[in-house]
Design a protein around this motif. Sequence first.
Motif, PDB file in Angstrom:
ATOM      1  N   LYS A  49      33.941  12.439 -18.976  1.00 21.39           N
ATOM      2  CA  LYS A  49      32.613  13.031 -19.180  1.00 21.39           C
ATOM      3  C   LYS A  49      31.665  12.037 -19.840  1.00 21.39           C
ATOM      4  O   LYS A  49      30.493  11.931 -19.483  1.00 21.39           O
ATOM      5  CB  LYS A  49      32.730  14.291 -20.041  1.00 21.39           C
ATOM      6  CG  LYS A  49      31.403  15.000 -20.293  1.00 21.39           C
ATOM      7  CD  LYS A  49      31.595  16.230 -21.158  1.00 21.39           C
ATOM      8  CE  LYS A  49      30.282  16.971 -21.341  1.00 21.39           C
ATOM      9  NZ  LYS A  49      29.254  16.132 -22.010  1.00 21.39           N
ATOM     10  N   ASP A  50      32.179  11.267 -20.798  1.00 21.80           N
ATOM     11  CA  ASP A  50      31.332  10.348 -21.547  1.00 21.80           C
ATOM     12  C   ASP A  50      31.007   9.067 -20.787  1.00 21.80           C
ATOM     13  O   ASP A  50      30.318   8.192 -21.322  1.00 21.80           O
ATOM     14  CB  ASP A  50      31.996   9.997 -22.882  1.00 21.80           C
ATOM     15  CG  ASP A  50      31.907  11.139 -23.880  1.00 21.80           C
ATOM     16  OD1 ASP A  50      31.121  12.072 -23.622  1.00 21.80           O
ATOM     17  OD2 ASP A  50      32.612  11.113 -24.897  1.00 21.80           O
ATOM     18  N   GLU A  78      28.915   8.984 -18.724  1.00 24.19           N
ATOM     19  CA  GLU A  78      27.459   9.073 -18.565  1.00 24.19           C
ATOM     20  C   GLU A  78      26.735   8.212 -19.588  1.00 24.19           C
ATOM     21  O   GLU A  78      25.549   7.913 -19.422  1.00 24.19           O
ATOM     22  CB  GLU A  78      27.000  10.524 -18.680  1.00 24.19           C
ATOM     23  CG  GLU A  78      27.329  11.183 -19.997  1.00 24.19           C
ATOM     24  CD  GLU A  78      27.131  12.688 -19.976  1.00 24.19           C
ATOM     25  OE1 GLU A  78      26.890  13.240 -21.055  1.00 24.19           O
ATOM     26  OE2 GLU A  78      27.224  13.307 -18.906  1.00 24.19           O
ATOM     27  N   THR A  79      27.425   7.800 -20.673  1.00 21.50           N
ATOM     28  CA  THR A  79      26.780   6.908 -21.634  1.00 21.50           C
ATOM     29  C   THR A  79      26.596   5.503 -21.063  1.00 21.50           C
ATOM     30  O   THR A  79      25.825   4.713 -21.600  1.00 21.50           O
ATOM     31  CB  THR A  79      27.606   6.808 -22.930  1.00 21.50           C
ATOM     32  OG1 THR A  79      28.900   6.292 -22.632  1.00 21.50           O
ATOM     33  CG2 THR A  79      27.739   8.171 -23.584  1.00 21.50           C
ATOM     34  N   THR A 118      24.279   6.799 -15.143  1.00 18.95           N
ATOM     35  CA  THR A 118      24.154   8.141 -14.571  1.00 18.95           C
ATOM     36  C   THR A 118      25.405   8.437 -13.755  1.00 18.95           C
ATOM     37  O   THR A 118      25.871   7.583 -12.992  1.00 18.95           O
ATOM     38  CB  THR A 118      22.908   8.243 -13.672  1.00 18.95           C
ATOM     39  OG1 THR A 118      21.755   7.861 -14.434  1.00 18.95           O
ATOM     40  CG2 THR A 118      22.712   9.662 -13.165  1.00 18.95           C
ATOM     41  N   THR A 119      25.951   9.647 -13.921  1.00 22.43           N
ATOM     42  CA  THR A 119      27.205   9.977 -13.246  1.00 22.43           C
ATOM     43  C   THR A 119      27.125  11.305 -12.512  1.00 22.43           C
ATOM     44  O   THR A 119      26.340  12.182 -12.857  1.00 22.43           O
ATOM     45  CB  THR A 119      28.377  10.066 -14.251  1.00 22.43           C
ATOM     46  OG1 THR A 119      28.119  11.139 -15.164  1.00 22.43           O
ATOM     47  CG2 THR A 119      28.569   8.785 -15.013  1.00 22.43           C
ATOM     48  N   THR A 120      27.960  11.423 -11.483  1.00 24.34           N
ATOM     49  CA  THR A 120      28.282  12.702 -10.841  1.00 24.34           C
ATOM     50  C   THR A 120      29.797  12.720 -10.688  1.00 24.34           C
ATOM     51  O   THR A 120      30.379  11.759 -10.179  1.00 24.34           O
ATOM     52  CB  THR A 120      27.615  12.832  -9.464  1.00 24.34           C
ATOM     53  OG1 THR A 120      26.204  12.698  -9.614  1.00 24.34           O
ATOM     54  CG2 THR A 120      27.921  14.188  -8.844  1.00 24.34           C
ATOM     55  N   VAL A 159      34.401   9.941  -9.532  1.00 24.29           N
ATOM     56  CA  VAL A 159      33.123   9.816 -10.234  1.00 24.29           C
ATOM     57  C   VAL A 159      32.249   8.801  -9.512  1.00 24.29           C
ATOM     58  O   VAL A 159      32.711   7.713  -9.145  1.00 24.29           O
ATOM     59  CB  VAL A 159      33.333   9.358 -11.696  1.00 24.29           C
ATOM     60  CG1 VAL A 159      31.997   9.272 -12.430  1.00 24.29           C
ATOM     61  CG2 VAL A 159      34.279  10.300 -12.428  1.00 24.29           C
ATOM     62  N   LEU A 207      29.202   6.422 -10.339  1.00 22.82           N
ATOM     63  CA  LEU A 207      28.561   5.863 -11.524  1.00 22.82           C
ATOM     64  C   LEU A 207      27.477   4.870 -11.104  1.00 22.82           C
ATOM     65  O   LEU A 207      27.742   3.925 -10.365  1.00 22.82           O
ATOM     66  CB  LEU A 207      29.603   5.164 -12.407  1.00 22.82           C
ATOM     67  CG  LEU A 207      29.071   4.393 -13.622  1.00 22.82           C
ATOM     68  CD1 LEU A 207      28.372   5.334 -14.602  1.00 22.82           C
ATOM     69  CD2 LEU A 207      30.198   3.635 -14.322  1.00 22.82           C
ATOM     70  N   THR A 244      25.172   2.219 -12.814  1.00 20.25           N
ATOM     71  CA  THR A 244      25.154   1.551 -14.116  1.00 20.25           C
ATOM     72  C   THR A 244      24.847   0.071 -13.982  1.00 20.25           C
ATOM     73  O   THR A 244      25.021  -0.520 -12.901  1.00 20.25           O
ATOM     74  CB  THR A 244      26.513   1.732 -14.824  1.00 20.25           C
ATOM     75  OG1 THR A 244      26.464   1.101 -16.092  1.00 20.25           O
ATOM     76  CG2 THR A 244      27.648   1.131 -13.999  1.00 20.25           C
ATOM     77  N   GLN A 257      21.304   6.502  -6.110  1.00 21.24           N
ATOM     78  CA  GLN A 257      21.315   7.839  -6.701  1.00 21.24           C
ATOM     79  C   GLN A 257      20.601   8.872  -5.826  1.00 21.24           C
ATOM     80  O   GLN A 257      20.987  10.041  -5.788  1.00 21.24           O
ATOM     81  CB  GLN A 257      20.658   7.790  -8.085  1.00 21.24           C
ATOM     82  CG  GLN A 257      20.760   9.086  -8.865  1.00 21.24           C
ATOM     83  CD  GLN A 257      20.261   8.922 -10.287  1.00 21.24           C
ATOM     84  OE1 GLN A 257      19.937   7.824 -10.719  1.00 21.24           O
ATOM     85  NE2 GLN A 257      20.203  10.015 -11.027  1.00 21.24           N
TER      86      GLN A 257
END
Length: 662
Positions: free
Chosen positions: A170-171, A173-174, A177-179, A194, A196, A198, A229
């Motif tokens: 979950k993290d 996303e730091t 941007t994630t799905t 996932v 990502l 980045t 994205q």
Amino acid sequence: MDGNQKRFIEDTLELLNELDEGLMQLEANPLATAPLEQVFRTMHTIKGAASMFGFDNISQLAHHIETLFDHVRKGNLQITDRLISLTLHAFDKVRYLLGKNDVERIINSAKLDENLQQATAFLQEIEQASVNSLEVKRVEKRPITTYVIRITPSIILMADGNHPLPYLVKDLETLGTTTAWLHQEDNTLVYWTVILFTASTPLEIESYFIFVEHECTIKLIHLANENLQDDTALHTIVVRFHEKEIGEEELRAWAQKRKLSQVPVSTASQADAIDKKFTHDSVIRVSKRKIDDLMNWISELVILQAQVLNVAKNSRIAELDELTERLEMVTGHLRDTSLEIGLVPIETLVTKFKRLVRDLSKSLGKKVNFISVGTETEMDKDVIEMMTDPIMHLIRNAIDHGIESPETRNFLGKSEHGTIKLKAYQSAASINLVVSDDGRGIDKNRVFRKAVAQGIVEETAVLSQEEIYNLILHPSLSTSDIVSDISGRGVGMDVVNQRIMELRGCITISSTPGEGTSFHIKLPLSRSIIEGLLMKVANTHYVMPLNTIESIDRIPYASLDREGHVNTDILVNNELLNVYSLRKNFYAHELPPKTTDIISVYVNGNRRGIAVDSIQGKIQAVLKPLGEYYEHPDFISASTILGDGTMALVLDPQRLFSYQTL
């Protein structure tokens, strides 16, 4: 203090929580761009607002530290423990000053001078290093890249477990941007897929899982050197990959084909995505006093509605019955809506808990991860404020007493990073908070010996496991042999328990040696209006919160009282139940009924019974204080007004059985 300055203080205190969150994310992932931008924007906002409203000392400090983070953005400086600690400690003092709500004191305070000097010296070091082209290596800004990551646990992970891997996913996303998609079979987590977007490198992404590298496999697939994205086809193809309709080769082939076709993403679709991203409910700021006034008037309305209902029953007028039904429905909706207005998510506290874990684990030389689940759960703002210190004490105890040192954990075959988890969820009319750790657990034999040594229990006492664990809630009992500024004085857990009981809640302790400890706190959803069960003993009405009741059984009164002797343990539904009789203890001189109702409740993990004359039905009880001059035992927590104007007493089962043992 004018209105603008007051608003500045309120807004800045909220911004400082966001700043703490961003700084701790940066500390965990120094190359992450999203938290860096958040930290920079937050400090820029604080600097501008402080200057506008005359808080020049705060503005200067924010400006200098903002400049430090601007050097990070430009690649002239890296995120270090020195930078993070300097920023946290500086804005801790800002938070302290703002909490005083005294403009003159804030403006004239010299408390920030030392932090300003430290920030200035840091800036001078950077500027000197830039001049000499020493110690500073410029990091070129990297473009956004699109990756697909397949994360597969190599151990069995349960959905309701404590393992940090789901939270690491979950993290992600730091980092950008994630799905994410999760494949789960029954209660077992099988794998994640996932997407990502980045600027981080593959090595940086993989290093994010370094603490669980022996417990999972990471497959990192580089799809494109650009941000895809807004490409809807990407999500479609990755869903097929997640569901294993296609493999890695087909996914890479799709990416190569897309690169050759060079299909641009339309500006319109980007605009739509931006519009969707920033669409949210509008928010207004309302004084807590106004919300409290609203709740008080709605409470009066609930009482008035009960009185109207009572009149309607006695009058037997059909039209009036119909109106009272509608009034009851409207009052119920209004009550629920008003209760929701005063609720705030528990996530407002999470940053404070993360900060506590960070600072305390560093001071004790331990490595601790903090995980929070269900923090979108909402609670009454007053309850959250009252529960902050108890939860912080539980977390402090977990780090000090529970989590072992990295060396000890390695020796025991555990990850050197301990885990503390805060889980929140709502069930029926209750809020549940669970604070758990994966440390050494509670040594019940040690607790019992300490209790005997301090004269709390007799050495010959036979106690269940739950009763031994509950001994740590006793005042003055501490299992620590060393008195420190963290623990060892025997105060804390009893204060935690006292605060929970003040809120009409309860706490249950469970522990497994070598595996960890869990504290389960159960609190009522509302402090002002409850769903209760109306009962009667002699001529007195009582109310018990519905969320505390397990079952109700009716037995002959003779089974409870034979020849004037109260049987504290009786057989109910083929189960031996410890029963407290309100009639025998407070109305023994009056003629008893033929039958009695036994209400079963759970107190400290044990099933107990409360005997009353009769059950009158369900009630919406508006809680009213009894007043400081009213002589009453602790087990009566409040009162309420019934529809006919009479008063009913609200029982607290946990305190009732504590009173019984006195």
